[in-house]
Design a protein around this motif. Structure first.
Motif, PDB file in Angstrom:
ATOM      1  N   ALA A 184      -1.407   7.278  -4.737  1.00  0.00           N
ATOM      2  CA  ALA A 184      -2.402   6.695  -3.818  1.00  0.00           C
ATOM      3  C   ALA A 184      -1.852   6.512  -2.405  1.00  0.00           C
ATOM      4  O   ALA A 184      -2.580   6.081  -1.503  1.00  0.00           O
ATOM      5  CB  ALA A 184      -2.892   5.362  -4.370  1.00  0.00           C
ATOM      6  N   GLY A 185      -0.578   6.813  -2.205  1.00  0.00           N
ATOM      7  CA  GLY A 185       0.019   6.641  -0.880  1.00  0.00           C
ATOM      8  C   GLY A 185       0.158   5.184  -0.461  1.00  0.00           C
ATOM      9  O   GLY A 185       0.075   4.851   0.705  1.00  0.00           O
ATOM     10  N   LEU A 186       0.369   4.307  -1.450  1.00  0.00           N
ATOM     11  CA  LEU A 186       0.526   2.880  -1.159  1.00  0.00           C
ATOM     12  C   LEU A 186       1.986   2.463  -1.344  1.00  0.00           C
ATOM     13  O   LEU A 186       2.649   2.906  -2.282  1.00  0.00           O
ATOM     14  CB  LEU A 186      -0.356   2.054  -2.106  1.00  0.00           C
ATOM     15  CG  LEU A 186      -1.868   2.295  -2.003  1.00  0.00           C
ATOM     16  CD1 LEU A 186      -2.587   1.599  -3.157  1.00  0.00           C
ATOM     17  CD2 LEU A 186      -2.390   1.798  -0.659  1.00  0.00           C
ATOM     18  N   PHE A 187       2.463   1.599  -0.475  1.00  0.00           N
ATOM     19  CA  PHE A 187       3.849   1.141  -0.561  1.00  0.00           C
ATOM     20  C   PHE A 187       3.968  -0.041  -1.528  1.00  0.00           C
ATOM     21  O   PHE A 187       3.016  -0.803  -1.720  1.00  0.00           O
ATOM     22  CB  PHE A 187       4.367   0.759   0.828  1.00  0.00           C
ATOM     23  CG  PHE A 187       4.474   1.931   1.772  1.00  0.00           C
ATOM     24  CD1 PHE A 187       4.437   3.244   1.296  1.00  0.00           C
ATOM     25  CD2 PHE A 187       4.632   1.730   3.138  1.00  0.00           C
ATOM     26  CE1 PHE A 187       4.541   4.328   2.160  1.00  0.00           C
ATOM     27  CE2 PHE A 187       4.732   2.812   4.018  1.00  0.00           C
ATOM     28  CZ  PHE A 187       4.682   4.103   3.529  1.00  0.00           C
ATOM     29  N   VAL A 188       5.162  -0.179  -2.108  1.00  0.00           N
ATOM     30  CA  VAL A 188       5.360  -1.105  -3.227  1.00  0.00           C
ATOM     31  C   VAL A 188       6.430  -2.153  -2.918  1.00  0.00           C
ATOM     32  O   VAL A 188       7.469  -1.841  -2.328  1.00  0.00           O
ATOM     33  CB  VAL A 188       5.796  -0.325  -4.499  1.00  0.00           C
ATOM     34  CG1 VAL A 188       6.020  -1.272  -5.677  1.00  0.00           C
ATOM     35  CG2 VAL A 188       4.777   0.748  -4.859  1.00  0.00           C
ATOM     36  N   LEU A 189       6.158  -3.371  -3.339  1.00  0.00           N
ATOM     37  CA  LEU A 189       7.125  -4.459  -3.231  1.00  0.00           C
ATOM     38  C   LEU A 189       7.506  -4.912  -4.641  1.00  0.00           C
ATOM     39  O   LEU A 189       6.629  -5.171  -5.468  1.00  0.00           O
ATOM     40  CB  LEU A 189       6.493  -5.619  -2.469  1.00  0.00           C
ATOM     41  CG  LEU A 189       7.350  -6.855  -2.226  1.00  0.00           C
ATOM     42  CD1 LEU A 189       8.385  -6.568  -1.144  1.00  0.00           C
ATOM     43  CD2 LEU A 189       6.487  -8.035  -1.804  1.00  0.00           C
ATOM     44  N   ILE A 190       8.804  -4.982  -4.922  1.00  0.00           N
ATOM     45  CA  ILE A 190       9.253  -5.487  -6.218  1.00  0.00           C
ATOM     46  C   ILE A 190       9.875  -6.867  -6.010  1.00  0.00           C
ATOM     47  O   ILE A 190      10.787  -7.026  -5.194  1.00  0.00           O
ATOM     48  CB  ILE A 190      10.275  -4.546  -6.886  1.00  0.00           C
ATOM     49  CG1 ILE A 190       9.717  -3.113  -6.944  1.00  0.00           C
ATOM     50  CG2 ILE A 190      10.622  -5.036  -8.285  1.00  0.00           C
ATOM     51  CD1 ILE A 190      10.717  -2.101  -7.469  1.00  0.00           C
ATOM     52  N   ILE A 191       9.347  -7.858  -6.722  1.00  0.00           N
ATOM     53  CA  ILE A 191       9.819  -9.232  -6.575  1.00  0.00           C
ATOM     54  C   ILE A 191      10.525  -9.667  -7.853  1.00  0.00           C
ATOM     55  O   ILE A 191       9.964  -9.536  -8.941  1.00  0.00           O
ATOM     56  CB  ILE A 191       8.635 -10.195  -6.334  1.00  0.00           C
ATOM     57  CG1 ILE A 191       7.764  -9.694  -5.180  1.00  0.00           C
ATOM     58  CG2 ILE A 191       9.134 -11.608  -6.036  1.00  0.00           C
ATOM     59  CD1 ILE A 191       6.467 -10.458  -5.030  1.00  0.00           C
ATOM     60  N   GLY A 192      11.723 -10.184  -7.737  1.00  0.00           N
ATOM     61  CA  GLY A 192      12.402 -10.676  -8.929  1.00  0.00           C
ATOM     62  C   GLY A 192      13.822 -11.077  -8.632  1.00  0.00           C
ATOM     63  O   GLY A 192      14.416 -10.628  -7.649  1.00  0.00           O
TER      64      GLY A 192
END
Ligand SMILES: Nc1ncnc2c1ncn2[C@@H]1O[C@H](COP(=O)(O)OP(=O)(O)O)[C@@H](O)[C@H]1O
Ligand SMILES: [Mg+2]
Length: 264
Positions: A22-30
């Motif tokens: 989808a061309g969306l950027f991702v944030l990983i929280i942890g």
């Protein structure tokens, strides 16, 4: 060190795939050691895409991202930073611990990450660098309890509309993960170490202890058992001794827990 395959226990690869398409950027929280970096590496490897990484700290400067002017044999040229290189190549960019960066660095990132996906090279020719269509950015943040981390400005957060939350896995899954990293069969001792780790994690979560052990510790525990050490000794070395950093009372608290679980 050989690369261990990522065990995708929370279905994160699928989310990364959809975001990528989808061309969306991702944030990983942890918290640290919950597999954020391994997840991203495994994803890039399986997709066969090039991965550039930046590990942010207070010392990360704009020049690391954008580049620096250099003088070679009398002519001025521009050494592109990782951000510019990655935008031009359309590779995948991994921004690790983005919330430990200084505000000026974040501002420059924000420029590149907005919907136009472009940045003005004011440091050099003023050229406008536009990212390739395939450019994909994944970043990680640690929860705010970690020292040296700051809140991410809301507009920067909004550049990453896909958010993956990674926590410590359930016991049986952590056991499977540890087993991927070791050769011996020490299932019951490792399960005991995971229970210890979870006790310490829970105490740290309510601020009864200063430190929360991660999967790095439970994996290290398994590796030292592989080397023939006893589980009590390894529990002290891997889990207990670190608490001496906060004084004898803190250390003794954990030491007592270890003795109650692993004997003397
Ligand atoms: N799901 C998993 N499958 C395989 N190994 C894992 C998994 N989660 C964590 N690990 C291992 O735990 C250690 C810490 O993981 P890492 O990705 O460095 O965590 P983080 O980036 O969140 O600090 C690494 O040795 C990694 O291989
Ligand atoms: Mg990491």
């Amino acid at each position: 060190m050989e690369e261990v395959q990522y065990l995708d226990w929370s279905n994160s690869i699928q989310i990364l795939n959809k975001a990528y398409e989808a061309g969306l950027f991702v944030l990983i929280i942890g918290p640290k050691g919950t597999g954020k970096t391994s997840l991203v590496r495994d994803f890039a490897k399986n997709k066969n895409i090039n991965l550039d990484s930046i590990n942010f700290s207070l010392r990360t400067r704009e020049s690391h991202l954008i580049g620096t002017k250099t003088l070679k044999e009398g002519t001025v040229s521009f050494d592109e930073g990782l951000l510019i290189k990655s935008m031009k190549s359309g590779d995948m960019l991994y921004l690790d611990e983005i919330n430990s960066a200084e505000a000026d660095v974040l501002l420059r990132l924000d420029e590149a990450l907005d919907d136009r996906r472009q940045i003005v090279l004011k440091e050099s020719t003023g050229e406008v660098v536009k990212a390739e269509e395939s450019w994909f950015v994944v970043s990680t943040i640690n929860p705010l309890t970690h020292s040296g981390t700051k809140e991410l400005p809301p507009q920067l957060l909004s550049r990453f509309p896909v958010r993956i939350r990674l926590e410590y896995p359930p016991e049986n899954i952590e056991l499977e993960i540890v087993k991927k990293h070791i050769s011996g069969n020490h299932e019951s001792e490792i399960l005991q170490a995971i229970k210890l780790a979870n006790t310490l994690r829970q105490a740290a979560a309510v601020e009864e202890l200063f430190y929360s052990p991660s999967l790095r510790e439970t994996i290290a525990f398994g590796k030292l058992l592989d080397k023939g050490m006893s589980s009590k000794q390894v529990a002290d070395i891997v889990f207990g001794n670190v608490y001496a950093q906060w004084g004898n009372i803190e250390y003794q608290k954990v030491s007592d827990i270890i003795t109650s679980m692993f004997g003397n």
